[in-house]
Design an enzyme around this catalytic site. Structure first.
Site, PDB file in Angstrom:
ATOM      1  N   SER A  28       0.817  -1.231   0.000  1.00 34.94           N
ATOM      2  CA  SER A  28       0.000   0.000   0.000  1.00 34.94           C
ATOM      3  C   SER A  28       0.839   1.264   0.000  1.00 34.94           C
ATOM      4  O   SER A  28       1.673   1.453   0.894  1.00 34.94           O
ATOM      5  CB  SER A  28      -0.865   0.072   1.269  1.00 34.94           C
ATOM      6  N   HIS A  59      -3.311   0.545  -4.835  1.00 36.30           N
ATOM      7  CA  HIS A  59      -2.554  -0.503  -5.522  1.00 36.30           C
ATOM      8  C   HIS A  59      -2.778  -0.400  -7.019  1.00 36.30           C
ATOM      9  O   HIS A  59      -3.914  -0.350  -7.486  1.00 36.30           O
ATOM     10  CB  HIS A  59      -2.993  -1.885  -5.024  1.00 36.30           C
ATOM     11  N   HIS A  81      -4.754  -9.152  -1.744  1.00 33.56           N
ATOM     12  CA  HIS A  81      -4.912  -9.485  -0.325  1.00 33.56           C
ATOM     13  C   HIS A  81      -5.987 -10.560  -0.210  1.00 33.56           C
ATOM     14  O   HIS A  81      -6.957 -10.564  -0.974  1.00 33.56           O
ATOM     15  CB  HIS A  81      -5.382  -8.258   0.466  1.00 33.56           C
ATOM     16  N   TYR A  83      -8.330 -10.638   1.821  1.00 35.79           N
ATOM     17  CA  TYR A  83      -9.650 -10.075   2.108  1.00 35.79           C
ATOM     18  C   TYR A  83     -10.399  -9.594   0.860  1.00 35.79           C
ATOM     19  O   TYR A  83     -11.591  -9.329   0.903  1.00 35.79           O
ATOM     20  CB  TYR A  83      -9.558  -8.939   3.149  1.00 35.79           C
ATOM     21  N   GLU A  84      -9.681  -9.491  -0.269  1.00 34.43           N
ATOM     22  CA  GLU A  84     -10.366  -9.038  -1.484  1.00 34.43           C
ATOM     23  C   GLU A  84     -11.206 -10.143  -2.116  1.00 34.43           C
ATOM     24  O   GLU A  84     -12.196  -9.856  -2.795  1.00 34.43           O
ATOM     25  CB  GLU A  84      -9.336  -8.533  -2.503  1.00 34.43           C
ATOM     26  N   ALA A 111       2.406  -2.336   4.355  1.00 37.93           N
ATOM     27  CA  ALA A 111       2.069  -1.324   5.358  1.00 37.93           C
ATOM     28  C   ALA A 111       1.601  -2.094   6.586  1.00 37.93           C
ATOM     29  O   ALA A 111       0.911  -3.105   6.455  1.00 37.93           O
ATOM     30  CB  ALA A 111       0.960  -0.429   4.838  1.00 37.93           C
ATOM     31  N   MET A 206      -2.259  -7.137   6.931  1.00 32.09           N
ATOM     32  CA  MET A 206      -3.242  -7.969   6.229  1.00 32.09           C
ATOM     33  C   MET A 206      -2.665  -8.644   4.990  1.00 32.09           C
ATOM     34  O   MET A 206      -3.404  -8.995   4.070  1.00 32.09           O
ATOM     35  CB  MET A 206      -4.441  -7.097   5.819  1.00 32.09           C
ATOM     36  N   SER A 207      -1.345  -8.809   4.941  1.00 35.59           N
ATOM     37  CA  SER A 207      -0.756  -9.359   3.708  1.00 35.59           C
ATOM     38  C   SER A 207       0.528 -10.133   4.018  1.00 35.59           C
ATOM     39  O   SER A 207       0.773 -10.536   5.153  1.00 35.59           O
ATOM     40  CB  SER A 207      -0.437  -8.214   2.738  1.00 35.59           C
ATOM     41  N   ASN A 230       0.812   3.314  11.242  1.00 27.77           N
ATOM     42  CA  ASN A 230       0.009   3.711  12.412  1.00 27.77           C
ATOM     43  C   ASN A 230       0.415   2.862  13.597  1.00 27.77           C
ATOM     44  O   ASN A 230       1.025   1.807  13.429  1.00 27.77           O
ATOM     45  CB  ASN A 230      -1.491   3.504  12.124  1.00 27.77           C
ATOM     46  N   HIS A 241      -7.964   4.032   6.513  1.00 26.35           N
ATOM     47  CA  HIS A 241      -7.180   3.645   5.337  1.00 26.35           C
ATOM     48  C   HIS A 241      -6.466   4.858   4.735  1.00 26.35           C
ATOM     49  O   HIS A 241      -5.373   4.741   4.195  1.00 26.35           O
ATOM     50  CB  HIS A 241      -8.078   2.969   4.309  1.00 26.35           C
TER      51      HIS A 241
HETATM   52  N1  HPA Z   1      -3.687  -3.418  11.085  1.00 25.83           N
HETATM   53  C1  HPA Z   1      -3.711  -4.206  10.001  1.00 25.83           C
HETATM   54  N2  HPA Z   1      -3.213  -3.861   8.839  1.00 25.83           N
HETATM   55  C2  HPA Z   1      -2.629  -2.655   8.736  1.00 25.83           C
HETATM   56  C3  HPA Z   1      -2.558  -1.776   9.826  1.00 25.83           C
HETATM   57  C4  HPA Z   1      -3.109  -2.183  11.070  1.00 25.83           C
HETATM   58  O1  HPA Z   1      -3.078  -1.459  12.082  1.00 25.83           O
HETATM   59  N3  HPA Z   1      -1.930  -0.657   9.381  1.00 25.83           N
HETATM   60  C5  HPA Z   1      -1.615  -0.873   8.082  1.00 25.83           C
HETATM   61  N4  HPA Z   1      -2.045  -2.079   7.679  1.00 25.83           N
END
Ligand code: HPA
Length: 273
Positions: A28, A59, A81, A83-84, A111, A206-207, A230, A241
């Site tokens: 990302s 992406h 990902h 989740y997609e 990320a 998530m990846s 974050n 996001h």
């Molecule tokens: N959690 C999951 N996936 C992420 C996060 C998070 O805090 N930040 C960036 N991708």
């Protein structure tokens, strides 16, 4: 290999014949590194059979074959990902394509949310191990004996050592630790983050984990770097996001220096060996 990797490699060879050494997957907001590739063929994923088409706004969905920091590279600008689609195998054909093109090394970026206040947004974090918290595996259904992949040294120690040295030499702050894969797309709850911390997790995302499993299955040497976007849930006000994308951009300079530094160091690696 399932077969389409070789077919996709043929498409790349037709556009830009060559022997490639390193595969790079950009997460990302990290797609700008793909723009730095020189003498490049840029091929949209839609031109390959069985490539994922990303639905994530940051992406791109483009394979870039070319030269970066003196190495012949295949860059995947945009990943699938879980989740997609609900399918953990979606990155198998792109990674098989890299393997069929000669890549020996796989550099993964993503990320992630940090569980360590001392590794704040904008910092890179070297992934030294992972926890697959999803319960999923991209090799489920694979029938060959090769499915029993050894994960005891999934993250290549020599590549990790090189990245630490490059960070030190360039005064780049580099966290390191364990990445846990949560399926997403919702972020984790504060309780889940407290649980993850108890289990020894340093960052969540998530990846990447499915790619590490497939990459090891294919015999690739792997290094993976998170860009912290974050602090994880419960450690800061709210998660969005948009913020993930913005902090991804901030971290991109450091990530670029680490990746190009590693690419430039590879020949030295071989010379030293
Ligand atoms: N959690 C999951 N996936 C992420 C996060 C998070 O805090 N930040 C960036 N991708």
């Amino acid at each position: 290999m399932t077969g389409s990797g070789k077919q996709c490699a043929g498409i790349v060879q037709a556009a830009r014949p060559g022997k490639y050494r390193v595969g790079l997957v950009l997460g990302s907001g990290l797609g700008t590194l793909a723009d730095a590739v020189e003498d490049a063929a840029r091929i949209p994923y839609t031109e390959f059979p069985d490539f994922p088409v990303s639905t994530v706004s940051s992406h791109k969905g483009e394979l870039v074959a070319g030269r970066l920091a003196g190495q012949e590279v295949i860059v995947l600008a945009g990943r699938a990902h879980y989740y997609e689609s609900g399918d953990p195998t979606r990155m198998r054909t792109p990674l098989e394509t890299m393997k069929a093109l000669g890549c020996e090394i796989l550099l993964l970026t993503n990320a992630a949310g940090s569980l360590r206040p001392e590794v704040p947004p904008g910092f890179p974090m070297l992934i030294t191990d992972h926890i697959n918290f999803s319960g999923l595996n991209p090799l489920i259904g694979e029938e060959s004996e090769a499915r029993f992949v050894d994960m005891s040294a999934a993250y290549d120690k020599v590549l990790c050592a090189s990245l630490r040295k490059i960070a030190a030499d360039n005064e780049i702050p580099l966290g390191e630790g364990v990445y846990a894969w949560f399926s997403g797309p919702s972020f984790e709850t504060p309780a889940e983050i407290r649980m993850a911390r108890t289990l020894g997790v340093d960052a969540v995302g998530m990846s990447t984990v499915p790619e590490v499993i497939i990459g090891r299955f294919l015999g690739l040497r792997i290094a993976a770097i998170s860009t912290i976007t974050n602090l994880a849930a419960g450690m800061q006000a709210e998660l969005s996001h948009v913020e993930t994308k913005e902090m991804g951009l901030k971290g991109v300079g450091r990530l670029t220096a680490l990746v190009t530094g590693l690419l430039a160091s590879l020949d030295k690696d071989v010379a030293d060996a």
